[in-house]
Design a protein around this motif. Sequence first.
Motif, short mmCIF file in Angstrom:
data_model
loop_
_atom_site.label_atom_id
_atom_site.label_comp_id
_atom_site.label_asym_id
_atom_site.label_seq_id
_atom_site.Cartn_x
_atom_site.Cartn_y
_atom_site.Cartn_z
N ARG A 218 0.86 -1.20 0.00
CA ARG A 218 0.00 0.00 0.00
C ARG A 218 0.89 1.23 0.00
NH1 ARG A 218 -3.99 -2.12 4.59
NH2 ARG A 218 -5.15 -3.58 3.27
N PHE A 219 1.02 1.83 -1.18
CA PHE A 219 1.94 2.95 -1.35
C PHE A 219 1.41 4.24 -0.73
CE2 PHE A 219 4.85 2.05 -5.24
CZ PHE A 219 5.26 0.86 -4.67
N ALA A 220 2.33 4.98 -0.12
CA ALA A 220 2.09 6.38 0.24
C ALA A 220 1.97 7.19 -1.05
CB ALA A 220 3.25 6.89 1.08
N THR A 221 1.71 8.49 -0.95
CA THR A 221 1.67 9.33 -2.16
C THR A 221 3.10 9.60 -2.63
OG1 THR A 221 -0.36 10.37 -1.43
CG2 THR A 221 0.91 11.55 -3.09
N ALA A 222 3.29 9.43 -3.94
CA ALA A 222 4.65 9.50 -4.47
C ALA A 222 5.10 10.93 -4.75
CB ALA A 222 4.73 8.68 -5.76
N PHE A 223 6.41 11.12 -4.68
CA PHE A 223 7.03 12.35 -5.17
C PHE A 223 8.38 11.96 -5.77
CE2 PHE A 223 10.32 12.87 -1.94
CZ PHE A 223 9.80 12.22 -0.83
N GLY A 224 9.05 12.93 -6.37
CA GLY A 224 10.38 12.64 -6.94
C GLY A 224 10.35 12.67 -8.46
N LEU A 225 11.54 12.81 -9.02
CA LEU A 225 11.66 12.91 -10.48
C LEU A 225 11.46 11.58 -11.16
CD1 LEU A 225 14.77 15.24 -10.98
CD2 LEU A 225 12.34 15.80 -11.32
N SER A 226 10.83 11.63 -12.32
CA SER A 226 10.60 10.43 -13.11
C SER A 226 10.56 10.84 -14.58
CB SER A 226 9.24 9.81 -12.71
OG SER A 226 8.75 8.96 -13.72
N PRO A 227 10.88 9.91 -15.49
CA PRO A 227 10.73 10.24 -16.92
C PRO A 227 9.30 10.65 -17.26
CG PRO A 227 11.95 8.20 -16.66
CD PRO A 227 11.46 8.59 -15.29
N ARG A 228 8.34 10.13 -16.49
CA ARG A 228 6.97 10.61 -16.65
C ARG A 228 6.58 11.36 -15.38
NH1 ARG A 228 0.93 9.47 -15.58
NH2 ARG A 228 0.30 11.22 -16.84
N MET A 229 6.87 12.65 -15.35
CA MET A 229 6.48 13.40 -14.16
C MET A 229 4.97 13.43 -14.03
SD MET A 229 8.66 14.27 -12.14
CE MET A 229 7.65 15.29 -11.07
N ARG A 230 4.51 13.46 -12.77
CA ARG A 230 3.08 13.69 -12.52
C ARG A 230 2.96 14.95 -11.67
NH1 ARG A 230 -0.37 8.93 -10.22
NH2 ARG A 230 -1.77 10.72 -10.11
N PRO A 365 0.27 22.30 -17.92
CA PRO A 365 0.73 20.95 -18.23
C PRO A 365 -0.31 20.11 -18.97
CG PRO A 365 0.52 21.28 -15.84
CD PRO A 365 0.23 22.58 -16.48
N THR A 366 0.18 19.32 -19.90
CA THR A 366 -0.69 18.40 -20.65
C THR A 366 -0.75 17.07 -19.90
OG1 THR A 366 1.21 17.52 -21.79
CG2 THR A 366 0.08 19.39 -22.84
N SER A 367 -1.47 16.13 -20.49
CA SER A 367 -1.65 14.84 -19.82
C SER A 367 -0.37 14.00 -19.73
CB SER A 367 -2.74 14.02 -20.50
OG SER A 367 -3.97 14.34 -19.89
N TYR A 368 0.65 14.39 -20.48
CA TYR A 368 1.92 13.67 -20.30
C TYR A 368 2.37 13.84 -18.85
CZ TYR A 368 6.59 11.90 -21.22
OH TYR A 368 7.73 11.15 -21.19
N TYR A 369 2.00 14.96 -18.26
CA TYR A 369 2.48 15.33 -16.93
C TYR A 369 1.46 15.13 -15.82
CZ TYR A 369 6.42 17.68 -19.24
OH TYR A 369 7.55 17.97 -19.94
N GLY A 370 0.39 14.41 -16.09
CA GLY A 370 -0.59 14.21 -15.01
C GLY A 370 -1.77 13.40 -15.54
N ASN A 371 -2.51 12.83 -14.60
CA ASN A 371 -3.58 11.91 -15.02
C ASN A 371 -4.90 12.66 -15.25
OD1 ASN A 371 -1.61 10.07 -14.76
ND2 ASN A 371 -2.52 8.92 -13.07
N TRP A 372 -4.89 13.54 -16.27
CA TRP A 372 -6.08 14.35 -16.52
C TRP A 372 -6.96 13.80 -17.64
CZ3 TRP A 372 -1.36 17.46 -15.98
CH2 TRP A 372 -1.23 17.99 -14.70
N GLU A 373 -6.35 13.48 -18.79
CA GLU A 373 -7.14 13.08 -19.97
C GLU A 373 -6.59 11.80 -20.58
OE1 GLU A 373 -9.76 14.58 -21.59
OE2 GLU A 373 -9.94 16.25 -20.18
N PRO A 374 -6.86 10.67 -19.98
CA PRO A 374 -6.34 9.43 -20.58
C PRO A 374 -7.02 9.12 -21.90
CG PRO A 374 -7.86 8.94 -18.79
CD PRO A 374 -7.69 10.42 -18.80
N ARG A 375 -6.27 8.52 -22.80
CA ARG A 375 -6.89 8.07 -24.06
C ARG A 375 -7.39 6.65 -23.83
NH1 ARG A 375 -1.93 8.77 -27.69
NH2 ARG A 375 -1.20 10.82 -27.05
N VAL A 376 -8.63 6.55 -23.35
CA VAL A 376 -9.18 5.21 -23.07
C VAL A 376 -10.57 5.05 -23.67
CG1 VAL A 376 -7.91 4.59 -21.00
CG2 VAL A 376 -9.86 6.12 -20.79
#
Length: 376
Positions: A218-230, A365-376
């Motif tokens: 059960r993960f805490a809320t994440a932070f830190g740099l990633s190739p896919r920033m959120r 920021p666009t959806s590359y940077y956050g979970n706003w508009e998934p293509r589903v």
Amino acid sequence: MADSHQYQTAHHVAFSVNAHLPDSYQTEIFDEALRMTSEILEKHGLQQRKVLIVGGAGYIGSVLTGHLLDSGYQVRCADLLVYGNGLTVVPYLSRPGYEFVHADLSDEAQFVSLLEGITDVVLLAGLVGDPVTKNFSEAAARINDAGHETMLKLLNGRGLNRVIFVSTCSNYGLIEGDQFADENFELKPLSLYAKSKVAVEKALLSQKDVDYTPVVLRFATAFGLSPRMRFDLTVSEFTRALALGEDLLVFDAHTWRPYCHVRDFSELIRCAIEAPKARVAFQVFNAGGDSNNNTKQMIVDQILEQLPDAKVRYQEHGADPRNYRVDFGKVFRVLHFQPRFTVADGVRELIAAIRQGLFHDIAQPTSYYGNWEPRV
Ligand SMILES: NC(=O)c1ccc[n+]([C@@H]2O[C@H](COP(=O)([O-])OP(=O)(O)OC[C@H]3O[C@@H](n4cnc5c(N)ncnc54)[C@H](O)[C@@H]3O)[C@@H](O)[C@H]2O)c1
């Protein structure tokens, strides 16, 4: 029996990668590596450990991939790239032992073929977060509920070693008073997102007679740099806004939440894969560290220490009522895990990356940077 190469690999893993651990625990890890070699690799004619990361192109998955490759694993990443996040895997494509498959976890036939030659599975994929599951509820039901049900049905009888389901501390929902949630604390999922996580946890842990070892983190809320920033996650959201000189409006600054760096999560997943079976089988672990329980106010204060001129306003009664403090004693006691990075570390590296211009167009920021508009 292990051959000398496998013996050396097990020895390397147990005694050099984990040199900071108590001697007796290193010995347990070594014994586990030998067990895994004879019961999984040799029995199924496999040469090397190969981890299937479902959701390996996401915020956490793309950091985990690098960590596992660096730790000597082979990795098959399966991801539907619903945020147009394919670039995250490009640096890995040329690495030996890495493979990317564009795949939908809900596709039964495809999932069966993804499991071929795999020793361990890490389940990270799905629509992640309260807003996206609320706004795309049909897709969330298809992926986070039905899709996961399908995957769980297909895991048994394939000679897998470990199946790690990454769940969330959001499952605790809203905790009144000064209580800390340990793994036995009542679950009160408030969102579709957390309700699906609770259902998958239950389904995975209630299975009988499976030939693999299920583990829930059960993960805490994440932070830190990633190739896919959120930038839709608290620490990064706040830091981005303040580093760009925007006014930040913070709701319910007194509410608590635990946080953990993506690199620490990656290390914890490696630990859970390599831990002695008896310590992790059918176990739930809160994933994080006690010192990273923070109120939103504490997060803001840590950012303001590094950006003293930034402007913050506060308001009560926001849309997100979650408030929970989490007890991370078990993951420390059983797996000897504690995070290395503080929130302040994450803030520092993110401010530096923003100042260096590493992110494109993050003013809006666009959806590359956050979970706003998934293509589903
Ligand atoms: N980030 C956090 O703060 C946090 C906290 C607690 C738990 N978690 C859990 O960690 C995991 C990873 O989170 P993240 O922050 O990396 O999220 P993310 O949204 O960045 O990654 C999810 C990945 O899943 C992929 N995906 C979505 N639907 C898919 C499908 N049908 N088939 C295959 N792939 C699909 C996406 O393309 C994306 O790459 C999730 O399970 C999440 O619940 C994350």
